[in-house]
Design a protein around this motif. Structure first.
Motif, PDB file in Angstrom:
ATOM      1  N   SER A 153      17.427  -8.863  50.952  1.00 55.76           N
ATOM      2  CA  SER A 153      16.647  -9.026  49.724  1.00 55.76           C
ATOM      3  C   SER A 153      17.376  -9.939  48.752  1.00 55.76           C
ATOM      4  O   SER A 153      18.601  -9.979  48.700  1.00 55.76           O
ATOM      5  CB  SER A 153      16.386  -7.667  49.072  1.00 55.76           C
ATOM      6  OG  SER A 153      17.591  -7.020  48.727  1.00 55.76           O
ATOM      7  N   GLY A 154      16.598 -10.676  47.980  1.00 57.69           N
ATOM      8  CA  GLY A 154      17.158 -11.606  47.006  1.00 57.69           C
ATOM      9  C   GLY A 154      16.204 -12.755  46.787  1.00 57.69           C
ATOM     10  O   GLY A 154      15.209 -12.912  47.502  1.00 57.69           O
ATOM     11  N   ASP A 210       9.508 -12.265  57.817  1.00 60.65           N
ATOM     12  CA  ASP A 210       9.746 -12.941  56.548  1.00 60.65           C
ATOM     13  C   ASP A 210       8.703 -12.485  55.536  1.00 60.65           C
ATOM     14  O   ASP A 210       7.572 -12.149  55.894  1.00 60.65           O
ATOM     15  CB  ASP A 210       9.663 -14.454  56.745  1.00 60.65           C
ATOM     16  CG  ASP A 210      10.332 -15.212  55.623  1.00 60.65           C
ATOM     17  OD1 ASP A 210      10.985 -14.568  54.776  1.00 60.65           O
ATOM     18  OD2 ASP A 210      10.210 -16.448  55.590  1.00 60.65           O
ATOM     19  N   GLU A 211       9.084 -12.463  54.256  1.00 61.14           N
ATOM     20  CA  GLU A 211       8.206 -11.983  53.189  1.00 61.14           C
ATOM     21  C   GLU A 211       7.626 -10.616  53.574  1.00 61.14           C
ATOM     22  O   GLU A 211       6.403 -10.395  53.573  1.00 61.14           O
ATOM     23  CB  GLU A 211       7.092 -13.002  52.915  1.00 61.14           C
ATOM     24  CG  GLU A 211       7.634 -14.346  52.454  1.00 61.14           C
ATOM     25  CD  GLU A 211       6.548 -15.376  52.203  1.00 61.14           C
ATOM     26  OE1 GLU A 211       5.371 -15.060  52.456  1.00 61.14           O
ATOM     27  OE2 GLU A 211       6.870 -16.471  51.755  1.00 61.14           O
ATOM     28  N   ALA A 212       8.519  -9.705  53.893  1.00 57.75           N
ATOM     29  CA  ALA A 212       8.118  -8.385  54.395  1.00 57.75           C
ATOM     30  C   ALA A 212       7.287  -7.598  53.389  1.00 57.75           C
ATOM     31  O   ALA A 212       6.527  -6.704  53.775  1.00 57.75           O
ATOM     32  CB  ALA A 212       9.360  -7.582  54.787  1.00 57.75           C
ATOM     33  N   ASP A 213       7.415  -7.903  52.101  1.00 61.65           N
ATOM     34  CA  ASP A 213       6.627  -7.187  51.098  1.00 61.65           C
ATOM     35  C   ASP A 213       5.135  -7.426  51.272  1.00 61.65           C
ATOM     36  O   ASP A 213       4.305  -6.624  50.833  1.00 61.65           O
ATOM     37  CB  ASP A 213       7.064  -7.599  49.685  1.00 61.65           C
ATOM     38  CG  ASP A 213       7.136  -9.107  49.525  1.00 61.65           C
ATOM     39  OD1 ASP A 213       6.179  -9.697  49.016  1.00 61.65           O
ATOM     40  OD2 ASP A 213       8.166  -9.674  49.937  1.00 61.65           O
ATOM     41  N   ARG A 219       2.162   1.954  49.622  1.00 66.44           N
ATOM     42  CA  ARG A 219       0.794   2.440  49.796  1.00 66.44           C
ATOM     43  C   ARG A 219       0.279   3.118  48.533  1.00 66.44           C
ATOM     44  O   ARG A 219       1.034   3.757  47.814  1.00 66.44           O
ATOM     45  CB  ARG A 219       0.746   3.426  50.978  1.00 66.44           C
ATOM     46  CG  ARG A 219       0.922   2.739  52.325  1.00 66.44           C
ATOM     47  CD  ARG A 219       1.245   3.721  53.419  1.00 66.44           C
ATOM     48  NE  ARG A 219       2.626   4.203  53.282  1.00 66.44           N
ATOM     49  CZ  ARG A 219       3.239   4.970  54.177  1.00 66.44           C
ATOM     50  NH1 ARG A 219       2.592   5.342  55.272  1.00 66.44           N
ATOM     51  NH2 ARG A 219       4.483   5.362  53.983  1.00 66.44           N
ATOM     52  N   ARG A 220      -1.038   2.978  48.311  1.00 66.76           N
ATOM     53  CA  ARG A 220      -1.685   3.591  47.159  1.00 66.76           C
ATOM     54  C   ARG A 220      -2.726   4.592  47.646  1.00 66.76           C
ATOM     55  O   ARG A 220      -3.073   4.626  48.826  1.00 66.76           O
ATOM     56  CB  ARG A 220      -2.354   2.519  46.287  1.00 66.76           C
ATOM     57  CG  ARG A 220      -1.428   1.398  45.855  1.00 66.76           C
ATOM     58  CD  ARG A 220      -2.097   0.534  44.791  1.00 66.76           C
ATOM     59  NE  ARG A 220      -3.385   0.029  45.218  1.00 66.76           N
ATOM     60  CZ  ARG A 220      -3.555  -1.103  45.894  1.00 66.76           C
ATOM     61  NH1 ARG A 220      -2.502  -1.824  46.253  1.00 66.76           N
ATOM     62  NH2 ARG A 220      -4.766  -1.512  46.227  1.00 66.76           N
ATOM     63  N   ASP A 221      -3.252   5.378  46.737  1.00 68.94           N
ATOM     64  CA  ASP A 221      -4.219   6.412  47.080  1.00 68.94           C
ATOM     65  C   ASP A 221      -5.662   5.914  47.058  1.00 68.94           C
ATOM     66  O   ASP A 221      -6.552   6.570  47.603  1.00 68.94           O
ATOM     67  CB  ASP A 221      -4.101   7.605  46.117  1.00 68.94           C
ATOM     68  CG  ASP A 221      -2.779   8.337  46.299  1.00 68.94           C
ATOM     69  OD1 ASP A 221      -2.245   8.297  47.426  1.00 68.94           O
ATOM     70  OD2 ASP A 221      -2.301   8.929  45.322  1.00 68.94           O
ATOM     71  N   ASP A 222      -5.927   4.782  46.415  1.00 65.49           N
ATOM     72  CA  ASP A 222      -7.315   4.343  46.296  1.00 65.49           C
ATOM     73  C   ASP A 222      -7.844   3.854  47.634  1.00 65.49           C
ATOM     74  O   ASP A 222      -7.117   3.345  48.473  1.00 65.49           O
ATOM     75  CB  ASP A 222      -7.439   3.232  45.238  1.00 65.49           C
ATOM     76  CG  ASP A 222      -6.570   2.037  45.572  1.00 65.49           C
ATOM     77  OD1 ASP A 222      -7.088   1.065  46.113  1.00 65.49           O
ATOM     78  OD2 ASP A 222      -5.343   2.122  45.300  1.00 65.49           O
ATOM     79  N   SER A 223      -9.124   3.999  47.818  1.00 64.89           N
ATOM     80  CA  SER A 223      -9.745   3.694  49.116  1.00 64.89           C
ATOM     81  C   SER A 223      -9.694   2.217  49.455  1.00 64.89           C
ATOM     82  O   SER A 223      -9.756   1.839  50.628  1.00 64.89           O
ATOM     83  CB  SER A 223     -11.213   4.152  49.101  1.00 64.89           C
ATOM     84  OG  SER A 223     -11.923   3.517  48.040  1.00 64.89           O
ATOM     85  N   SER A 224      -9.562   1.345  48.446  1.00 68.50           N
ATOM     86  CA  SER A 224      -9.547  -0.090  48.717  1.00 68.50           C
ATOM     87  C   SER A 224      -8.329  -0.507  49.518  1.00 68.50           C
ATOM     88  O   SER A 224      -8.302  -1.573  50.122  1.00 68.50           O
ATOM     89  CB  SER A 224      -9.590  -0.870  47.391  1.00 68.50           C
ATOM     90  OG  SER A 224      -8.428  -0.605  46.626  1.00 68.50           O
ATOM     91  N   SER A 255       8.813  -3.720  45.617  1.00 65.45           N
ATOM     92  CA  SER A 255       7.416  -3.515  45.982  1.00 65.45           C
ATOM     93  C   SER A 255       7.250  -2.906  47.371  1.00 65.45           C
ATOM     94  O   SER A 255       6.130  -2.602  47.779  1.00 65.45           O
ATOM     95  CB  SER A 255       6.655  -4.848  45.925  1.00 65.45           C
ATOM     96  OG  SER A 255       7.094  -5.718  46.956  1.00 65.45           O
ATOM     97  N   LEU A 256       8.356  -2.721  48.100  1.00 65.68           N
ATOM     98  CA  LEU A 256       8.275  -2.178  49.459  1.00 65.68           C
ATOM     99  C   LEU A 256       7.939  -0.693  49.444  1.00 65.68           C
ATOM    100  O   LEU A 256       8.283   0.030  48.504  1.00 65.68           O
ATOM    101  CB  LEU A 256       9.599  -2.398  50.185  1.00 65.68           C
ATOM    102  CG  LEU A 256       9.992  -3.849  50.443  1.00 65.68           C
ATOM    103  CD1 LEU A 256      11.409  -3.926  51.011  1.00 65.68           C
ATOM    104  CD2 LEU A 256       9.006  -4.526  51.389  1.00 65.68           C
TER     105      LEU A 256
END
Length: 359
Positions: A153-154, A210-213, A219-224, A255-256
């Motif tokens: 990371s960096g 690369d750019e693993a993010d 993960r989020r809870d919203d269905s989208s 953000s991971l």
């Protein structure tokens, strides 16, 4: 057919190498029929079978692809589509010749002493980990989860890609590169199938995400975000169970997904190189064979706070200017091009008495 030769193994010893060439078309037809029969798949149709047979794949790849195809279909709760198998096999075949053993070595990358030491430890883990697992077989809890996974990371231009190449080069392993754009497909379940195929490639290799993010975003809870969550789930599972060395690179580690943390064996953070490292990078990008390059005052330019990528760009522009103008390379010319890089900071007086950006 067999091809004999000599090669280095990951421990550095010279060993005999026997390379298995892909079977001929008639043999591939038999292997595909056997692979499909082994997993209980029904007939795929003559058209699909012919497309599969036309691909120069090894039997191990055929079997792995068949399992991946059925697993992905079962996970998605849909019927296994033969067309999806053909598309997946074509993707694997198209990328099978792209993976090469890099010529880069870790000692070609100018890093801090601390980062160099951690990378040496990671290299040792890649070489000795499999042997240690075998030695401790039956004594360790869990049959998986011991893969060598590195998170680099960096900010951009700090050498993360070079380190991934150097690691593969030191291990004499093929480097498979991919990013979110390579993984994400337009059809339902295609992205998950690509991930499974990537991590189940035959042999041992270094898988560089690369750019693993872009693939492992929290993960989020919203269905989208349902599709992204499924993608993260599959990726985390494959990282944990893989036999390959996995290198993840990101500019945005915050953000991971948090679940990734326990799967990371080496968390390596890249920062702006110091004067010692910058001097080495400048020296590497100003070849002594170019007129005047050996006269450039590296003890002056090393105080400009640039990334390795910034130094590379400034060096190349300086060489191009000198070539265009028909003059030898000079310290002044290098300093002028370095000042054009967006990473330069405030101006201070360096130990050699020049006004240079602060570093």
């Amino acid at each position: 057919s067999l091809r004999r030769g000599q090669s280095d193994d990951p421990t550095g010893r010279r060993v005999g190498e026997i390379t298995l060439e892909p079977p001929c078309e008639s043999e591939r037809r038999l292997w595909w029929v056997s692979a499909l029969d082994a997993v209980g798949a029904g007939p795929v149709g003559d058209g699909v079978l012919q497309r599969l047979v036309a691909l120069a794949l090894h039997p191990e790849q055929m079997m792995a692809l068949t399992f991946v195809w059925l697993e992905a279909s079962a996970a998605d709760g849909i019927e296994a589509d033969p067309e999806a198998l053909a598309l997946l096999a074509q993707e694997v075949s198209a990328g099978s010749d792209d993976d090469e053993i890099p010529q880069t070595r870790l000692d070609q990358v100018a890093l801090s002493p601390e980062l160099t030491d951690r990378l040496a430890f990671a290299l040792s883990a890649c070489r000795e980990g499999a042997g240690l697992l075998k030695q401790l077989e039956g004594s360790l809890h869990g049959g998986y989860g011991h893969a060598v996974v590195l998170l680099l990371s960096g900010g951009p231009g700090l050498g993360k890609t070079l380190v991934a190449e150097g690691l593969a080069g030191e291990l004499r392993l093929p480097l498979t590169r991919c990013s979110g754009a390579d993984i994400r497909g337009m059809y339902y379940g295609q992205s998950e199938s690509r991930i499974r195929a990537l991590f189940r490639k035959p042999g041992r290799r270094v898988v560089f995400l690369d750019e693993a993010d872009g693939l492992l975003r929290a993960r989020r809870d919203d269905s989208s975000s349902h599709i992204d969550s499924r993608l993260v789930n599959v990726l985390l599972e494959e990282i944990e169970r893989t036999k390959h060395v996995v290198v993840l690179a990101t500019n945005r580690p915050d953000s991971l997904d948090p679940a990734l943390a326990r799967r990371i064996l080496f968390d390596l953070r890249f920062e702006l190189p110091g004067p010692r490292e910058r001097r080495a990078i400048w020296a590497g990008h100003l070849p002594g064979s170019f007129p005047g390059a050996s006269e450039v005052d590296l003890d002056s330019v090393k105080y400009i706070p640039l990334t390795g990528g910034g130094i590379k760009n400034a060096s190349w522009r300086a060489l191009l200017r000198a070539k265009r103008d028909g003059v030898p390379l000079s310290t002044t010319l290098v300093l002028e091009e370095a000042a054009c890089e967006p990473f330069a900071a405030e101006v201070v007086t360096s130990p050699v008495g020049r006004n240079l950006p602060e570093g």
